[in-house]
Design a protein around this motif. Structure first.
Motif, short mmCIF file in Angstrom:
data_model
loop_
_atom_site.label_atom_id
_atom_site.label_comp_id
_atom_site.label_asym_id
_atom_site.label_seq_id
_atom_site.Cartn_x
_atom_site.Cartn_y
_atom_site.Cartn_z
N PHE A 193 0.82 -1.21 0.00
CA PHE A 193 0.00 0.00 0.00
C PHE A 193 0.86 1.26 0.00
CE2 PHE A 193 -3.97 -2.05 2.18
CZ PHE A 193 -4.14 -2.85 1.07
N CYS A 194 2.06 1.20 0.61
CA CYS A 194 2.95 2.37 0.67
C CYS A 194 3.58 2.60 -0.70
CB CYS A 194 4.04 2.11 1.70
SG CYS A 194 5.36 3.33 1.69
N SER A 195 3.47 3.84 -1.20
CA SER A 195 3.99 4.15 -2.53
C SER A 195 5.50 3.94 -2.59
CB SER A 195 3.67 5.61 -2.89
OG SER A 195 2.29 5.83 -2.80
N SER A 201 8.43 5.83 -4.92
CA SER A 201 7.96 7.22 -4.98
C SER A 201 7.51 7.69 -3.59
CB SER A 201 6.82 7.36 -5.99
OG SER A 201 5.71 6.60 -5.56
N CYS A 202 7.06 8.93 -3.52
CA CYS A 202 6.52 9.54 -2.29
C CYS A 202 7.63 9.84 -1.29
CB CYS A 202 5.42 8.66 -1.69
SG CYS A 202 4.51 9.51 -0.37
N GLY A 203 7.64 9.22 -0.14
CA GLY A 203 8.65 9.51 0.88
C GLY A 203 8.35 10.77 1.68
N VAL A 204 7.13 11.29 1.56
CA VAL A 204 6.77 12.54 2.24
C VAL A 204 6.89 12.42 3.75
CG1 VAL A 204 4.94 14.26 2.54
CG2 VAL A 204 5.19 13.06 0.36
N CYS A 205 6.58 11.25 4.29
CA CYS A 205 6.61 11.07 5.74
C CYS A 205 7.99 11.36 6.32
CB CYS A 205 6.16 9.66 6.10
SG CYS A 205 7.03 8.36 5.20
N ILE A 206 9.03 11.08 5.58
CA ILE A 206 10.39 11.31 6.08
C ILE A 206 10.59 12.78 6.40
CG2 ILE A 206 12.84 11.28 5.43
CD1 ILE A 206 12.31 8.77 3.85
N PRO A 252 -0.40 11.13 1.70
CA PRO A 252 -1.31 10.38 0.82
C PRO A 252 -1.89 9.14 1.49
CG PRO A 252 0.81 10.83 -0.26
CD PRO A 252 0.95 11.25 1.17
N CYS A 253 -1.23 8.66 2.54
CA CYS A 253 -1.69 7.44 3.20
C CYS A 253 -2.37 7.71 4.54
CB CYS A 253 -0.52 6.48 3.40
SG CYS A 253 0.79 7.18 4.44
N SER A 254 -2.61 8.98 4.87
CA SER A 254 -3.18 9.29 6.19
C SER A 254 -4.58 8.71 6.39
CB SER A 254 -3.26 10.81 6.39
OG SER A 254 -1.99 11.38 6.42
S1 SF4 Z 1 3.86 9.11 3.13
FE1 SF4 Z 1 2.84 7.12 3.33
S2 SF4 Z 1 2.78 6.30 1.22
FE2 SF4 Z 1 4.29 7.97 1.25
S3 SF4 Z 1 6.24 6.92 1.66
FE3 SF4 Z 1 5.44 7.59 3.65
S4 SF4 Z 1 4.30 5.80 4.41
FE4 SF4 Z 1 4.62 5.47 2.21
#
Ligand code: SF4
Ligand code: SF4
Length: 265
Positions: A193-195, A201-206, A252-254
């Protein structure tokens, strides 16, 4: 009414929903939670044994919690959009996030109590684990991981932020209990489910983590915990709210599973 022959994940979900709906914080205007998710795992699933390699060398088996265990019931209580939105900005957890964290601990205990009563009424035993604060003070590892139990039951897959991403996102809390009743096990998703885990892609949480505890390479549990304690001190007037959630909000996964790819089963 409940009977041994009718136990199913859907009936258990309806019991969880009833307890959550009766909680004072479920009332209009407070609204802490969205619709709960429930799934079950076979207590003899070999993934539980594997947790001693992947999660914690001292991780318990379902049978350590309850002799003769046959099923692990896992549930997810997704936070409402109001709670999630409140925690998008700022360095410290929002007051609403801290209150939702504390109230959900109580709700999880109430749900476990209700499920245990139902199972007992059907002639089955059960064992519960506290919602939080079961970890070792040095290693910060818990002997039972609700997140991993929920993963094995098929409620979602792990995100780069270490949370379980479900069909209704990762913002919320997980609970689980063990019983000797046999309830049909769920099917795990065959898609990440995690992009980031799916295609890099994504990585916004970091970028959201104020303590740089998260990276593509791993997770600094101790740096994260120091931030949780700073948050607890900041909201000390509420109680023991050692939470943060910045790596779960505004992503995006909230609130949902990111992406549109179908889940293959
Ligand atoms: S924000 Fe969510 S979907 Fe995007 S990388 Fe982090 S855990 Fe994965
Ligand atoms: S909970 Fe807070 S400190 Fe811990 S990884 Fe997430 S954002 Fe970082």
């Amino acid at each position: 009414m409940w009977s041994a022959g009718r136990l199913s994940p859907e009936l258990l979900r309806s019991a969880v929903e009833q307890v959550a709906a009766a909680h004072p914080r479920a009332l209009a205007g407070e609204g802490f939670w969205r619709t709960p998710l429930v799934a079950c795992a076979d207590a003899r699933d070999p993934l539980f044994e594997g947790l001693r390699q992947t999660a914690h060398p001292g991780h318990l088996l379902p049978s350590d919690l309850l002799a003769g265990a046959r099923t692990v019931v896992a549930y997810f209580l997704p936070f409402s959009r109001r709670v999630i939105s409140s925690n998008r900005e700022g360095t410290f957890q929002s007051e609403l996030w801290a209150r939702a964290y504390l109230e959900t601990n109580e709700l999880i205990s109430s749900i476990n109590e209700r499920l245990s009563i139902i199972l007992d009424g059907c002639g089955y035993r059960s064992a519960t684990v506290a919602p939080t604060h079961t970890f070792d003070a040095t290693t910060l590892l818990s002997p039972w991981s609700h997140r991993h139990a929920a993963y094995i039951a098929g409620l979602g897959t792990f995100g780069l932020n270490r949370m379980l991403i479900t069909q209704t996102g990762c913002c919320g809390r997980l609970g689980s209990l063990v019983t000797d009743a046999v309830v049909p096990a769920g099917t795990r998703p065959s898609l990440e489910f995690c992009s980031f885990r799916r295609d890099g892609s994504c990585g916004v949480c970091i970028q959201r983590c104020p303590s740089n505890a998260l990276s593509a390479e791993g997770f600094d549990r101790h740096a994260c915990y120091q931030t949780l304690l700073a948050n607890e001190r900041h909201r000390a007037y509420l109680g023991r709210a050692d939470a943060c959630g910045k790596c779960a909000c505004g992503l995006p996964c909230s609130q949902e599973r990111p992406g549109t790819a179908p889940v293959l089963r």
